[in-house]
Design an enzyme around this catalytic site. Structure first.
Site, mmCIF file in Angstrom:
data_model
loop_
_atom_site.group_PDB
_atom_site.id
_atom_site.type_symbol
_atom_site.label_atom_id
_atom_site.label_comp_id
_atom_site.label_asym_id
_atom_site.label_seq_id
_atom_site.Cartn_x
_atom_site.Cartn_y
_atom_site.Cartn_z
ATOM 1 N N GLU A 276 1.019 -1.004 -0.072
ATOM 2 C CA GLU A 276 0.077 -0.004 -0.023
ATOM 3 C C GLU A 276 0.859 1.322 0.025
ATOM 4 O OE1 GLU A 276 -3.278 0.107 -0.701
ATOM 5 O OE2 GLU A 276 -2.866 -2.222 -0.899
ATOM 6 N N TRP A 279 1.588 1.877 -3.108
ATOM 7 C CA TRP A 279 0.588 2.556 -4.219
ATOM 8 C C TRP A 279 0.720 3.898 -4.133
ATOM 9 C CZ3 TRP A 279 -2.933 1.336 -7.830
ATOM 10 C CH2 TRP A 279 -3.213 -0.043 -8.076
ATOM 11 N N TRP A 307 -21.275 11.898 -19.788
ATOM 12 C CA TRP A 307 -21.812 11.909 -18.261
ATOM 13 C C TRP A 307 -23.035 12.742 -18.253
ATOM 14 C CZ3 TRP A 307 -18.363 9.629 -15.414
ATOM 15 C CH2 TRP A 307 -17.040 9.510 -15.680
ATOM 16 N N ASN A 344 -10.838 2.854 2.668
ATOM 17 C CA ASN A 344 -10.410 2.904 1.325
ATOM 18 C C ASN A 344 -11.437 1.995 0.257
ATOM 19 O OD1 ASN A 344 -8.689 2.848 -1.021
ATOM 20 N ND2 ASN A 344 -8.420 0.641 -0.645
ATOM 21 N N TRP A 362 -16.068 12.337 -12.545
ATOM 22 C CA TRP A 362 -15.262 11.859 -11.343
ATOM 23 C C TRP A 362 -14.746 13.189 -11.066
ATOM 24 C CZ3 TRP A 362 -10.164 13.118 -12.054
ATOM 25 C CH2 TRP A 362 -9.573 13.354 -13.372
ATOM 26 N N TRP A 385 -9.390 8.239 -7.747
ATOM 27 C CA TRP A 385 -10.758 8.688 -8.810
ATOM 28 C C TRP A 385 -10.557 8.101 -10.165
ATOM 29 C CZ3 TRP A 385 -15.562 10.092 -7.481
ATOM 30 C CH2 TRP A 385 -15.623 10.241 -6.211
#
Ligand code: FAD
Length: 480
Positions: A276, A279, A307, A344, A362, A385
Site C-alpha cells: 500500500e 501505491w 456524463w 479505502n 469523477w 478517482w
C-alpha cells in the site's frame, strides 16, 4: 557569529527523518526554520477546509517541537520567493534547504524559486523527504513511466533494501529568531463555523500523533492487515494517510519501523501493508509523469464519455450529504463529513456509485474529497478517482461496476459500519440492512424505518443505472 541557514518547511512537518533539516544542521550553521502560507501558489489545488484544519494543528505541533530543541518556527504569508529573499537578507542566511514536493503547481514554483535564489547568490538545495523513490527513478525497459502498478512495484521491491536508514531527530537545534512573522492564528486556517469537532475527536495532528499511530498500528494490526484491510467495520488499517500527507512521519522511518515489526518471512515489498505504501509511491510517479491528470482523464477516450449533466446538482448534493438511499455509500459519505476520512473500500464504492450509477463526472467527486478529506493528496486522490472511474493508468476495467449492496454484505457482514453511520437503520435485520428497499413494510415499521420519511429510497435504480453506464462505455471504447 556563525552562519545562518534557512530550512523551508512545507509538507514535511517533522524533525525526525527530515533530510533538509539534517543537511542544514550538518553544515554547522544556525537554523532559521520557516513556514510560508501561500495558497495562491497551489491554485487550483490550494488546501481544502479539512486540510487547513489539519495544517493549523500540525504547525502548532511543529513549532512546539522546534521550541523544545531551541529554535522557533518563523511563519509568514504572501509570495514565497519575496519572503525567502527578504528573510535571507535580514538573517544573513547563505543557504536554503527544503524537501521536494511533486504536484505540478508547486514543482513549477519551486523550480523558479531555486533559479532566482541561486541567481541572487544563495545556495539552494532540495532533498527527497516525501517518497522512498523519486518519480523519475523508476523507468520501464524503454525508458518511459510505468502505467501498471504491479510492474512498477516489481521494479521497486528489490531496491527497498538499498534505501538509506531514516535520520534520527535532532536533540538540539541552534535556532535563529527573527521578528516580523505571523502567528499560526493569523493564517486563519480554522473554520469560522465550528464544524470541526468530529475531526478533533478522531485525530491528533503532528509528529508525535503520527509516531504513536504508527507504533500502535504496527504492534497490533500488522499481522492481520492483509486479511482485514478491506473491512470498514474493523479498525484494521493504519489511518496514517493524513500524517503521511503532511510529512509528519517520513516514509523511510515508516518503512524501518515496519521492517522491525514484521515477523513474516516474506520479502518486505510483498507484505500487504508495504504494497500500500507502494501505491502511494505509484500515485506520485503518475502525477509527476502525467501532470494533467488531476483535471483530465489519462485515458483520453473518456473525454467523450456521456456524463449526466453536472447541472443536475441535486444528485451530487444527495451524494455529498450521505442521503442516496444506498446504506454503504451513505455511511461512507457521513464518515467523511464527520471525521475527514473514509475507509479505502468505501471510497471505492462511493466513487463508483458517483461515476457509474449517478454517471456524474469523477472530477466533481475528486473536488468534494479534496475539500473534506484530512488526507486530501493530489497524487493519491487523482489515482483513486481515475482508477475507480476506469479512466486512469492501471484502471479497473470500466465494466467492473461495484455493487454497493454486495460490497456491504461482503465487507460489513454484521452491518456494524452502516449501523454506526446510519443510526436510523440500526434496527433493521442484517438481511435487508444493505438494501432497505427490499424489506417488507412490516419489517421496516418494526425497525422504525420509514422510506422517504427518515431514510430515502434509492436515488437511482442500481441495475438500470449500471446498464446505462455500460452503454456509455460501449459508445466510447473504440474511439482512437
Ligand atoms: P492503510 O491501508 O493503512 O495504508 C497505508 C498507507 O498507504 C496510507 O496511509 C496511504 O498513504 C497509502 N495508501 C493506501 N492505499 C492507497 C491507495 N489506494 N493509493 C495511494 N496510497 C495508498 N489516499 C490519500 O492519502 N489521499 C487521498 O486524497 C486519497 N483519495 C482517494 C480517493 C479515492 C476515490 C480512493 C479510492 C482512494 C483514495 N486514497 C487517498 C487512497 C486510500 O483510500 C487511502 O490512502 C487510505 O484509505 C488511507 O487509510 P490508511 O492510512 O488507514 O491506509
Amino acid at each position: 557569529m556563525s552562519d545562518t541557514v534557512i530550512v523551508w518547511f512545507r509538507r514535511d512537518l517533522r524533525l525526525d527523518d527530515n533530510p533538509a533539516l539534517e543537511a542544514a544542521l550538518r553544515s554547522g550553521a544556525r537554523i532559521l526554520p520557516v513556514y510560508i502560507h501561500a495558497p495562491d501558489e497551489e491554485t487550483p489545488w490550494a488546501p481544502g477546509a479539512a486540510s487547513r484544519w489539519w495544517l493549523h494543528h500540525s504547525l502548532e505541533a511543529l513549532d512546539a517541537a522546534l521550541r523544545a530543541c531551541g529554535a522557533r518556527l518563523w511563519i509568514g504569508q504572501g509570495e514565497s520567493l519575496a519572503l525567502l529573499r527578504r528573510l535571507a537578507e535580514t538573517s544573513g542566511a547563505r543557504a536554503i534547504h527544503w524537501n521536494r514536493l511533486y504536484d505540478p503547481a508547486t514543482r513549477e514554483r519551486d523550480t523558479a524559486i531555486k533559479q532566482q535564489l541561486r541567481a541572487a547568490g544563495l545556495d539552494c538545495t532540495s532533498h527527497k523527504g516525501a517518497l522512498l523513490f523519486e518519480p523519475w527513478e523508476a523507468a520501464t525497459g524503454s525508458g518511459g513511466p510505468y502505467k501498471v502498478f504491479s510492474a512498477f512495484w516489481r521494479h521497486c521491491t528489490p531496491r527497498l533494501a538499498e534505501l538509506p536508514d531514516p535520520i534520527a531527530a535532532p536533540v538540539r537545534i541552534p535556532g535563529v529568531e527573527l521578528d516580523g512573522g505571523d502567528t499560526i492564528a493569523d493564517l486563519d486556517l480554522l473554520p469560522r463555523i465550528r464544524w470541526d469537532q468530529g475531526l478533533a475527536e478522531a485525530w491528533t495532528p503532528g509528529e508525535h500523533g503520527a509516531r504513536t499511530t504508527a507504533e500502535r498500528f504496527l504492534a497490533g494490526h500488522l499481522d492481520g492487515y492483509g486479511e482485514l484491510r478491506d473491512h470498514p467495520d474493523r479498525p484494521a488499517t493504519s489511518r496514517l494517510s493524513p500524517h503521511l500527507h503532511f510529512g509528519e512521519i517520513g516514509p523511510h522511518r515508516l518503512l524501518a519501523l515496519t521492517r522491525a515489526a514484521l515477523r513474516a518471512a516474506l520479502p518486505l515489498g510483498e507484505h500487504a501493508f508495504v504494497r500500500e505504501l507502494g501505491w502511494r509511491e505509484f500515485a506520485y510517479h503518475l502525477l509527476y509523469h502525467f501532470p494533467q491528470t488531476p483535471e483530465h482523464p489519462l485515458d483520453t477516450r473518456f473525454a467523450d464519455y456521456p456524463w449526466r449533466e453536472p447541472s443536475d446538482s441535486e444528485l451530487l448534493e444527495r451524494w455529498q450529504q450521505g442521503r442516496t438511499g444506498i446504506p454503504l455509500v451513505d455511511a461512507g459519505m457521513r464518515e467523511l463529513w464527520h471525521t475527514g476520512w473514509m475507509h479505502n473500500r468505501v471510497r471505492m464504492v462511493a466513487a463508483s456509485f458517483l461515476t457509474k450509477n449517478l454517471r456524474l463526472p469523477w472530477q466533481l467527486g475528486a473536488r468534494w474529497f479534496w475539500d473534506t478529506l484530512v488526507d486530501a493528496d493530489l497524487a493519491s486522490n487523482t489515482l483513486g478517482w481515475q482508477w475507480t472511474a476506469g479512466c486512469g493508468a492501471d484502471a479497473a476495467p470500466y465494466f467492473r461496476v461495484f455493487n454497493p449492496v454486495r460490497q456491504g454484505e461482503r465487507f460489513d457482514p454484521n452491518g456494524d459500519y452502516v449501523r454506526r453511520w446510519c443510526p436510523e437503520l440500526a434496527r433493521l435485520p442484517d438481511k435487508v440492512l444493505q438494501q432497505p428497499w427490499t424489506a417488507t413494510s412490516t419489517t421496516l415499521a418494526r425497525a422504525g424505518v420509514g422510506l422517504g420519511v427518515n431514510y430515502p429510497p434509492p436515488i437511482v435504480d442500481l441495475a438500470q443505472s449500471r446498464r446505462e453506464a455500460l452503454a456509455g462505455w460501449e459508445g466510447i471504447k473504440s474511439s482512437p
